[in-house]
Scaffold this motif. Structure first.
Motif, PDB file in Angstrom:
ATOM      1  N   ALA A  16      22.917  42.344  39.811  1.00 27.09           N
ATOM      2  CA  ALA A  16      22.924  42.924  41.154  1.00 27.09           C
ATOM      3  C   ALA A  16      21.852  44.010  41.266  1.00 27.09           C
ATOM      4  O   ALA A  16      21.146  44.110  42.280  1.00 27.09           O
ATOM      5  CB  ALA A  16      24.307  43.508  41.465  1.00 27.09           C
ATOM      6  N   LEU A  17      21.708  44.804  40.206  1.00 28.71           N
ATOM      7  CA  LEU A  17      20.714  45.877  40.238  1.00 28.71           C
ATOM      8  C   LEU A  17      19.297  45.313  40.273  1.00 28.71           C
ATOM      9  O   LEU A  17      18.431  45.815  40.977  1.00 28.71           O
ATOM     10  CB  LEU A  17      20.894  46.805  39.034  1.00 28.71           C
ATOM     11  CG  LEU A  17      22.086  47.768  39.117  1.00 28.71           C
ATOM     12  CD1 LEU A  17      22.214  48.568  37.840  1.00 28.71           C
ATOM     13  CD2 LEU A  17      21.961  48.691  40.319  1.00 28.71           C
ATOM     14  N   MET A  18      19.093  44.233  39.504  1.00 26.94           N
ATOM     15  CA  MET A  18      17.761  43.646  39.487  1.00 26.94           C
ATOM     16  C   MET A  18      17.410  43.103  40.870  1.00 26.94           C
ATOM     17  O   MET A  18      16.303  43.288  41.367  1.00 26.94           O
ATOM     18  CB  MET A  18      17.693  42.528  38.453  1.00 26.94           C
ATOM     19  CG  MET A  18      16.287  42.078  38.168  1.00 26.94           C
ATOM     20  SD  MET A  18      16.269  40.737  36.985  1.00 26.94           S
ATOM     21  CE  MET A  18      16.964  39.417  37.954  1.00 26.94           C
ATOM     22  N   PHE A  19      18.405  42.478  41.496  1.00 31.90           N
ATOM     23  CA  PHE A  19      18.194  41.938  42.830  1.00 31.90           C
ATOM     24  C   PHE A  19      17.842  43.062  43.811  1.00 31.90           C
ATOM     25  O   PHE A  19      16.864  42.972  44.558  1.00 31.90           O
ATOM     26  CB  PHE A  19      19.460  41.192  43.283  1.00 31.90           C
ATOM     27  CG  PHE A  19      19.408  40.740  44.711  1.00 31.90           C
ATOM     28  CD1 PHE A  19      18.643  39.636  45.067  1.00 31.90           C
ATOM     29  CD2 PHE A  19      20.102  41.427  45.697  1.00 31.90           C
ATOM     30  CE1 PHE A  19      18.583  39.228  46.392  1.00 31.90           C
ATOM     31  CE2 PHE A  19      20.042  41.025  47.019  1.00 31.90           C
ATOM     32  CZ  PHE A  19      19.276  39.919  47.358  1.00 31.90           C
ATOM     33  N   LEU A  20      18.628  44.122  43.746  1.00 32.61           N
ATOM     34  CA  LEU A  20      18.410  45.250  44.652  1.00 32.61           C
ATOM     35  C   LEU A  20      17.044  45.907  44.446  1.00 32.61           C
ATOM     36  O   LEU A  20      16.414  46.366  45.391  1.00 32.61           O
ATOM     37  CB  LEU A  20      19.498  46.309  44.445  1.00 32.61           C
ATOM     38  CG  LEU A  20      20.710  46.244  45.369  1.00 32.61           C
ATOM     39  CD1 LEU A  20      21.701  47.342  45.013  1.00 32.61           C
ATOM     40  CD2 LEU A  20      20.286  46.375  46.833  1.00 32.61           C
TER      41      LEU A  20
END
Lengths: 273, 404
Positions: A192-196
């Protein structure tokens, strides 16, 4: 000495501010422990605090600026532009990342000692804030080198910082307490962090986004906060008023909801972990 | 000390909900799939009462021992009193701060130095920075680790580690001190020091709760005791009464597990019978256990067995694992085996033998108290003395002295 009464937890319990206040020394000790431990037995020690965001900013400059040909708004060198974005982003993602795994990795403490459990994920923010502080100083140096002058809005930086902290802590508290029951959280968070990281205007300005995608940027709280950071540090145009209002309302709400989720799940921690 | 009893427990229950193994999920995806499949939400939940309707009061200045067999609810009780876990029902009222020594050294971080750990651990136990500072020298002195204060704790010996951890907790000025099995470690000098410290705490009018498997500790230290059995408080009285109840429970529960189907274990292989050849014996005589394991031709691998020898205090004295003498059995036929225990010499009293079948993972059969025997009060030594010459220690050693 007041008598302490222990009864089964009610249906809804709210975090007791007084308990947290009592535990402030624990918060400080945990935080100090994290900071001490991180750079013990490292060769370069505290230099890593500066090196990490700087190297990331350099890689971003190389990839997005030189190769992908993205640009910063006029008058700001790309390196300074992206470093400002990364400053806020690193604080956010570092806090969530550390907080979410904190309960599980401090399992011994949770199952054997009593203290407000909320202090465990909250204390992880301490070392993220230290990193942030060092990065801010470094940004100031970069700004002097490149001759970038901040505007009057610079005084609002503590407010934006607090909002990033609240947003990240709220999400971190929820993630940490859910991870006690469902270990999948540990796999979801990095993704999720990478996506964000890519879906938020960090390496590019939100004005560069095609208008048909604009809506996805407008609803992302990080967009608002990033714009505010750049407004304060780099004297860019201020974001619209509704974004400024929401960028305070949303983090406060997220923190409250996160704390509430944490309190609801806390009673079963020692039994589940 | 404040008014009222130091600890008031009324109607305390703790129920754990245990999902049957096939219903247990530890990933969200599994949980979601289950939720969709059984939309009615019929999870087969079994309830397990770790504590059931326990009530008692403890006065100031008392040292109370909590005894009971494994799984009787001792640790659950301490966890509720120390607020680590919440009760399901009932109420506990405490007259002051609770300091706990549940597994000393939790919160110690191996990478931090002794000094840093004293501060971290002290804070966690609820001490203020100022309090720790005031007592710092006393703590270090008690632990006897001044030379290693700035050494990382990971380089400490286990003994040093425990001593330091205990020292921090022992200097906590809480009105109520909760202690769980700490005295199982450390040398006898240090143990004596700890006992002294705990008595001192009680003399000062504070309250100490002690859980220990070492009945010696309980009888040396405590002024009264609670005896728990399967989550219920059976007895709250003198230490002697509680010990008696505890000992009786060993004799009583033996026949229950005779039936193989009621015994724990995976059941791939089961003991058919087991007996001690001499159920009344003397110190220094061999103890011989004869057993039969039923065949299971479907189970391919060889397996090994193991035995625990327990005294009447419930203390595990010896472990006899057949692997260490390279003894293995073949599951294709019924196997008749014989275990001969030559040393140590056993002291007078009642003993039980627990038997296990191991096939690799979870034990196939766990037969607690498979057999029992008595050791007669006879001395194995050539020169009998008054009881004080032999009454310490759990077994009789085979020893001699000579001039060098």
């Amino acid at each position: 000495m007041a008598r302490i009464v222990i009864t089964p937890p009610g249906r809804f319990s709210f975090p007791k501010i007084s308990h947290l206040w009592e535990g402030r020394e624990v918060l400080y000790r945990f935080g100090a422990r994290d900071v001490t431990l991180r750079y013990r037995q490292t060769l370069l020690g505290v230099v890593w605090v500066i090196l990490q965001p700087l190297l990331t900013a350099l890689v971003f400059t190389l990839v997005f600026n030189r190769v992908a040909n993205l640009h910063a708004p006029k008058g700001v060198p790309y390196l300074v532009f992206v470093f400002t974005g990364l400053l806020a982003w690193n604080l956010f993602s570092d806090m969530i990342g550390r907080a979410s795994g904190s309960l599980v990795s401090n399992r011994d403490l949770v199952s054997k000692v009593f203290f407000p459990r909320m202090l465990v994920p909250l204390a992880t923010g301490y070392s993220s804030l230290v990193d942030y502080g060092v990065s801010v100083v470094f940004l100031a140096i970069l700004m002097i080198i490149f001759g970038v002058a901040p505007g009057l809005a610079l005084v609002l930086i503590p407010v934006w910082t607090l909002m990033v902290v609240l947003l990240a802590s709220g999400a971190g508290l929820a993630a940490a307490s859910l991870q006690v029951r469902y270990r999948d959280v540990a796999y979801v968070i990095p993704f999720a962090l990478m996506f964000l990281l890519y879906a938020s205007p960090i390496a590019y300005s939100s004005t560069a986004v095609p208008s048909k995608y604009q809506i996805f940027y407008d609803i992302n709280p990080l967009t608002w906060l990033l714009a505010e950071f750049r407004w304060s540090f780099l004297n860019e145009a201020a974001p619209p008023a509704w974004q400024i209002v929401l960028s305070i309302v949303v983090p406060v709400t997220v923190f409250a909801v996160g704390a509430l989720i944490f309190e609801q799940l806390e009673r079963s921690f020692a039994d589940l972990i | 000390m404040p008014d009222g009893p130091s600890i008031e427990v009324s109607g305390l229950s703790k129920t754990y909900r245990i999902l049957r193994r096939e219903d247990q999920e530890s990933t969200a995806a599994e949980a979601l799939i289950k939720r969709i499949r059984h939309r009615k939400g019929t999870k087969r939940v079994e309830k397990f009462d770790a504590l059931h309707d326990v009530s008692f009061d403890v006065e100031w200045g008392e040292v109370v021992g909590i005894i009971g067999r494994n799984g009787a609810g001792k640790s659950t009780m301490l966890k509720i009193i120390t607020r680590i876990t919440a009760p399901t029902q009932g109420r506990v009222e405490l007259g002051g701060r609770v300091g706990s020594l549940l597994e000393v050294g939790t919160g110690f971080h191996p990478e931090l130095t002794g000094r840093e750990n004293i501060y971290l651990n002290g804070t966690l136990l609820g001490m203020r920075h100022r309090e720790i500072k005031e007592r710092f020298d006393a703590i270090v002195d008690f632990a006897g680790t001044e030379r290693f204060l700035d050494t990382q704790v990971k380089r400490y010996s286990t003994g040093m580690y425990i001593r330091l951890a205990f020292a921090v907790a022992a200097h906590l000025d809480s009105e109520i001190l909760v202690v769980d099995e700490v005295l199982a470690v450390g040398d006898s000098d240090f143990q004596a020091k700890c006992l002294r410290k705990m008595r001192e705490v009680a003399r000062g009018g504070r309250t100490v709760l002690v859980v220990s498997h070492q009945l010696q500790t309980v009888s040396d230290l405590c002024s009264s005791a609670l005896y728990l059995e399967s989550g219920r408080l059976v007895l709250h009285g003198t230490v002697e009464e509680a010990m008696e109840a505890y000992k009786r429970s060993f004799a009583r529960s033996a026949p229950v597990l005779k039936e193989a189907a009621f015994r724990p274990g995976s059941g791939e292989l089961r003991f058919v019978e087991a007996k001690v050849t001499d159920d009344i014996t003397k110190p220094g005589q061999e103890v011989v256990v004869e057993f039969v394991v039923g065949a299971n031709p479907g189970y391919g691998n060889r397996y090994h067995v193991s035995a625990f020898l327990n005294n009447e205090d419930g203390m595990l004295i010896a472990q006899c694992d057949s692997r260490v003498v390279d003894f293995w059995l073949d599951p294709s036929t019924d196997a008749e085996g014989r275990l001969c225990i030559r040393t140590p010499w056993l002291k007078p009293g009642a003993y039980t033998v627990d038997l296990f079948i191991h096939t690799g993972g979870h034990p196939a059969d766990i037969w607690e108290q498979a057999c029992q025997f008595q050791v007669l009060p006879v001395t194995p030594y050539s020169h009998p003395t008054t009881p004080d010459g032999t009454d310490r220690g759990v077994v009789y050693p085979d020893f001699d002295y000579s001039q060098r």
